[in-house]
Design a protein around this motif. Structure first.
Motif, PDB file in Angstrom:
ATOM      1  N   GLU A   9      12.071 -19.314  22.322  1.00  0.00           N
ATOM      2  CA  GLU A   9      13.102 -18.324  21.951  1.00  0.00           C
ATOM      3  C   GLU A   9      13.097 -17.215  22.993  1.00  0.00           C
ATOM      4  OE1 GLU A   9      15.848 -16.225  20.878  1.00  0.00           O
ATOM      5  OE2 GLU A   9      15.547 -17.683  19.264  1.00  0.00           O
ATOM      6  N   ASP A  10      14.261 -16.925  23.558  1.00  0.00           N
ATOM      7  CA  ASP A  10      14.327 -15.919  24.619  1.00  0.00           C
ATOM      8  C   ASP A  10      14.584 -14.500  24.129  1.00  0.00           C
ATOM      9  OD1 ASP A  10      16.984 -16.671  23.961  1.00  0.00           O
ATOM     10  OD2 ASP A  10      17.699 -15.944  25.891  1.00  0.00           O
ATOM     11  N   GLU A  11      14.969 -14.329  22.885  1.00  0.00           N
ATOM     12  CA  GLU A  11      15.201 -12.984  22.361  1.00  0.00           C
ATOM     13  C   GLU A  11      13.904 -12.483  21.735  1.00  0.00           C
ATOM     14  OE1 GLU A  11      18.915 -12.367  20.233  1.00  0.00           O
ATOM     15  OE2 GLU A  11      19.600 -14.303  21.024  1.00  0.00           O
ATOM     16  N   PRO A  34       9.956 -17.809  26.425  1.00  0.00           N
ATOM     17  CA  PRO A  34      11.385 -17.530  26.576  1.00  0.00           C
ATOM     18  C   PRO A  34      12.161 -18.470  27.492  1.00  0.00           C
ATOM     19  CG  PRO A  34      10.156 -16.126  28.045  1.00  0.00           C
ATOM     20  CD  PRO A  34       9.148 -16.968  27.301  1.00  0.00           C
ATOM     21  N   SER A  35      11.492 -19.477  28.063  1.00  0.00           N
ATOM     22  CA  SER A  35      12.184 -20.291  29.065  1.00  0.00           C
ATOM     23  C   SER A  35      11.730 -21.742  29.013  1.00  0.00           C
ATOM     24  CB  SER A  35      11.913 -19.742  30.471  1.00  0.00           C
ATOM     25  OG  SER A  35      10.545 -19.937  30.810  1.00  0.00           O
ATOM     26  N   ASP A  54      15.318 -22.533  20.374  1.00  0.00           N
ATOM     27  CA  ASP A  54      16.605 -21.866  20.532  1.00  0.00           C
ATOM     28  C   ASP A  54      17.381 -22.714  21.531  1.00  0.00           C
ATOM     29  OD1 ASP A  54      18.744 -20.120  20.831  1.00  0.00           O
ATOM     30  OD2 ASP A  54      17.606 -18.624  21.934  1.00  0.00           O
ATOM     31  N   LEU A  57      18.912 -20.440  26.146  1.00  0.00           N
ATOM     32  CA  LEU A  57      17.864 -19.541  26.641  1.00  0.00           C
ATOM     33  C   LEU A  57      18.403 -18.772  27.846  1.00  0.00           C
ATOM     34  CD1 LEU A  57      14.951 -22.130  26.548  1.00  0.00           C
ATOM     35  CD2 LEU A  57      15.438 -20.355  24.841  1.00  0.00           C
ATOM     36  N   GLY A  58      19.158 -17.730  27.578  1.00  0.00           N
ATOM     37  CA  GLY A  58      19.738 -16.955  28.670  1.00  0.00           C
ATOM     38  C   GLY A  58      20.714 -17.797  29.461  1.00  0.00           C
TER      39      GLY A  58
END
Length: 121
Positions: A9-11, A34-35, A54, A57-58
């Protein structure tokens, strides 16, 4: 045996919330990361019982992580606001339970436990 979950999860705030929810229920959390690169690096060290991904991811999609998890026979769920995560992240996400975003603790835990109890896992 303790249940282990990889969270991708990137948030940051959402990731910390997911981690706290699962740790309250006695899950051991890998990450959150996050990545894609960070997730794949963790998977080189340890294989979790399940994963929570997620989709977006950005500027990258979680698809390579999902593909790696499939190759390791690790079941996963997605945490996404998309109704059909596979339309964004590819066919590898088809059929994966979606706990939604934001999610509720009971829904999250039920989905992950369901993956552990599934005969396919």
């Amino acid at each position: 045996m303790q249940k282990t979950v990889l969270i991708v999860e990137d948030e940051f705030l959402i990731a910390m919330d997911l981690k706290a929810m699962l740790e309250r229920r006695d899950w051991r959390v890998m990450g959150p990361v996050p990545s894609v690169a960070a997730a794949l690096k963790l998977l080189e060290i340890e294989v979790p019982s399940v994963a929570l991904l997620d989709v977006n991811l950005g500027d990258e999609l979680v698809t390579p992580v999902a593909e790696k998890l499939r190759s390791l026979q690790v079941p996963f769920a997605v945490a996404s606001a998309y109704d059909r995560a596979d339309l964004f992240g590819g066919a590898v996400l088809a059929g994966a339970p979606n706990v939604g975003k934001p999610t509720q603790e009971a829904r999250l835990v039920t989905a992950l436990v369901g993956l552990l109890e599934s005969p396919e896992s």
